[in-house]
Design a protein around this motif. Structure first.
Motif, PDB file in Angstrom:
ATOM      1  N   MET B   1      -1.889   0.617 -14.322  1.00  0.00           N
ATOM      2  CA  MET B   1      -1.885  -0.829 -14.151  1.00  0.00           C
ATOM      3  C   MET B   1      -2.977  -1.444 -15.037  1.00  0.00           C
ATOM      4  SD  MET B   1      -1.672  -2.936 -10.603  1.00  0.00           S
ATOM      5  CE  MET B   1      -1.892  -1.390  -9.749  1.00  0.00           C
ATOM      6  N   VAL B   3      -5.198  -4.713 -16.761  1.00  0.00           N
ATOM      7  CA  VAL B   3      -5.793  -5.956 -16.248  1.00  0.00           C
ATOM      8  C   VAL B   3      -4.789  -7.093 -16.372  1.00  0.00           C
ATOM      9  CG1 VAL B   3      -7.899  -7.300 -16.275  1.00  0.00           C
ATOM     10  CG2 VAL B   3      -7.841  -5.114 -17.431  1.00  0.00           C
ATOM     11  N   ILE B   6      -2.345  -7.285 -13.520  1.00  0.00           N
ATOM     12  CA  ILE B   6      -2.888  -7.781 -12.253  1.00  0.00           C
ATOM     13  C   ILE B   6      -3.113  -9.295 -12.356  1.00  0.00           C
ATOM     14  CG2 ILE B   6      -5.037  -7.830 -10.890  1.00  0.00           C
ATOM     15  CD1 ILE B   6      -5.044  -4.963 -10.730  1.00  0.00           C
ATOM     16  N   GLN B 123      -3.203  -9.938  -2.648  1.00  0.00           N
ATOM     17  CA  GLN B 123      -4.257  -8.941  -2.471  1.00  0.00           C
ATOM     18  C   GLN B 123      -3.761  -7.827  -1.552  1.00  0.00           C
ATOM     19  OE1 GLN B 123      -7.814 -10.755  -1.014  1.00  0.00           O
ATOM     20  NE2 GLN B 123      -9.106  -9.065  -1.631  1.00  0.00           N
ATOM     21  N   VAL B 126      -1.185  -5.547  -3.421  1.00  0.00           N
ATOM     22  CA  VAL B 126      -1.773  -4.571  -4.353  1.00  0.00           C
ATOM     23  C   VAL B 126      -2.508  -3.486  -3.567  1.00  0.00           C
ATOM     24  CG1 VAL B 126      -3.362  -4.246  -6.277  1.00  0.00           C
ATOM     25  CG2 VAL B 126      -1.936  -6.252  -6.202  1.00  0.00           C
ATOM     26  N   GLU B 127      -3.193  -3.896  -2.486  1.00  0.00           N
ATOM     27  CA  GLU B 127      -3.923  -2.909  -1.688  1.00  0.00           C
ATOM     28  C   GLU B 127      -2.970  -1.891  -1.072  1.00  0.00           C
ATOM     29  OE1 GLU B 127      -6.535  -5.094   0.877  1.00  0.00           O
ATOM     30  OE2 GLU B 127      -8.017  -5.314  -0.716  1.00  0.00           O
ATOM     31  N   VAL B 130      -2.138   0.505  -3.777  1.00  0.00           N
ATOM     32  CA  VAL B 130      -3.277   1.373  -4.075  1.00  0.00           C
ATOM     33  C   VAL B 130      -3.450   2.427  -2.978  1.00  0.00           C
ATOM     34  CG1 VAL B 130      -5.784   1.382  -4.361  1.00  0.00           C
ATOM     35  CG2 VAL B 130      -4.428  -0.322  -5.530  1.00  0.00           C
ATOM     36  N   GLU B 131      -3.083   2.057  -1.754  1.00  0.00           N
ATOM     37  CA  GLU B 131      -3.184   3.010  -0.641  1.00  0.00           C
ATOM     38  C   GLU B 131      -2.338   4.261  -0.886  1.00  0.00           C
ATOM     39  OE1 GLU B 131      -5.151   3.151   2.266  1.00  0.00           O
ATOM     40  OE2 GLU B 131      -6.132   1.720   0.944  1.00  0.00           O
ATOM     41  N   LEU B 133      -2.316   5.982  -3.333  1.00  0.00           N
ATOM     42  CA  LEU B 133      -3.104   6.957  -4.103  1.00  0.00           C
ATOM     43  C   LEU B 133      -4.040   7.761  -3.207  1.00  0.00           C
ATOM     44  CD1 LEU B 133      -4.087   4.735  -7.139  1.00  0.00           C
ATOM     45  CD2 LEU B 133      -2.641   6.732  -7.234  1.00  0.00           C
ATOM     46  N   ARG B 134      -4.081   7.449  -1.957  1.00  0.00           N
ATOM     47  CA  ARG B 134      -5.003   8.161  -1.059  1.00  0.00           C
ATOM     48  C   ARG B 134      -4.728   9.648  -1.027  1.00  0.00           C
ATOM     49  NH1 ARG B 134      -8.048   4.864   2.662  1.00  0.00           N
ATOM     50  NH2 ARG B 134      -8.626   6.453   4.135  1.00  0.00           N
TER      51      ARG B 134
END
Lengths: 120, 134
Positions: B1, B3, B6, B123, B126-127, B130-131, B133-134
């Motif tokens: 991803m 900049v 985003i 927000q 996207v979060e 991103v989760e 990737l945990r």
């Protein structure tokens, strides 16, 4: 190994740049009412992308040299160009970037760990 | 991803926030000057409003084209004791109508909140990604 080591370096640099940017944004917001103050920005990712595209070596040290004042935003009646809305949006975006870099870095370390554990 | 990927939604929401915040400022100025009979031009205060325009041709958010003064007629109020009254006792009052300003105040603050909601929701989106990737 070399490739993944470099990738962790990149991610780490991105993480540190995002951390620095957080402070710069906080400083901009703190100086919202300071007469004559011009906002600062950290265009690290752009510099990074340009260096990569040109095939130049990417310097990861001295992140502070990326901090600069754009001086392009319109100033208000006290000669200040900080707009709260813009800074808050930058804060949100930067938080997301930080989280993404941190998760990616975590994932890479996880992978390394897994490789080490399977070896033994 | 990258900049740039985003960026758009955050920037669009921010442009909306900036535009609505400017509107709120102008409304505050209009309400504060609802009884102002003298300005630098010699006329009573004229209410101000923004002209908004979309940024570029695509998904670029909103920009403030300019701030315009309302050219509609001033209110004539009978106030014989007022220092700015004419021979017949009428005073020219600003063309600010409080009910209109209050309505605009509500729509502007609601629109501001809506843009904040977009920012928050994005927000969260996207979060959530991103989760993974945990």
């Amino acid at each position: 190994m070399d490739q993944s080591a470099r990738l962790t370096d990149y991610l780490e640099a991105g993480l540190r740049a995002a951390g620095l940017r957080q402070s710069v944004i906080a400083d901009n917001i703190a100086n919202m009412a300071t007469p004559g103050f011009r906002r600062r920005a950290v265009p690290f990712e752009q510099a990074f992308a340009e260096a990569l595209a040109k095939g130049e070596p990417v310097r990861m040290d001295g992140l502070f040299r990326h901090v600069h004042r754009p001086m392009t935003d319109p100033v208000n009646d006290i000669g200040n160009d900080v707009q709260l809305e813009t800074e808050v949006a930058d804060l949100v975006r930067n938080g997301l970037l930080y989280k993404t870099y941190a998760r990616l870095l975590g994932r890479m370390y996880q992978q390394m760990e897994r490789a080490i554990v399977t070896e033994t | 991803m990258s900049v740039e990927e985003i960026a758009p939604m955050v920037d669009i929401a921010a442009s909306g926030l900036r535009a609505q915040s400017l509107r709120l400022n102008l409304i505050a100025g209009n309400i504060a000057n609802a009884q102002t009979t003298r300005t630098v031009t010699g006329e009573p205060y004229r209410r101000k409003d923004v002209v908004l325009q979309t940024t570029g041709g695509g998904l670029g958010g909103v920009t403030v084209l300019n701030i315009q003064r309302d050219s509609s007629a001033f209110r004539q109020v009978l106030m014989p004791g007022h220092p700015d009254a004419d021979e017949d006792g009428f005073v020219r009052m600003p063309n600010v109508h409080l009910p209109v300003e209050m309505m605009n105040l509500t729509t502007a603050s609601r629109a501001y909140q809506a843009n904040v909601a977009v920012l928050k929701r994005y927000q969260d989106m996207v979060e959530t990604t991103v989760e993974l990737l945990r």
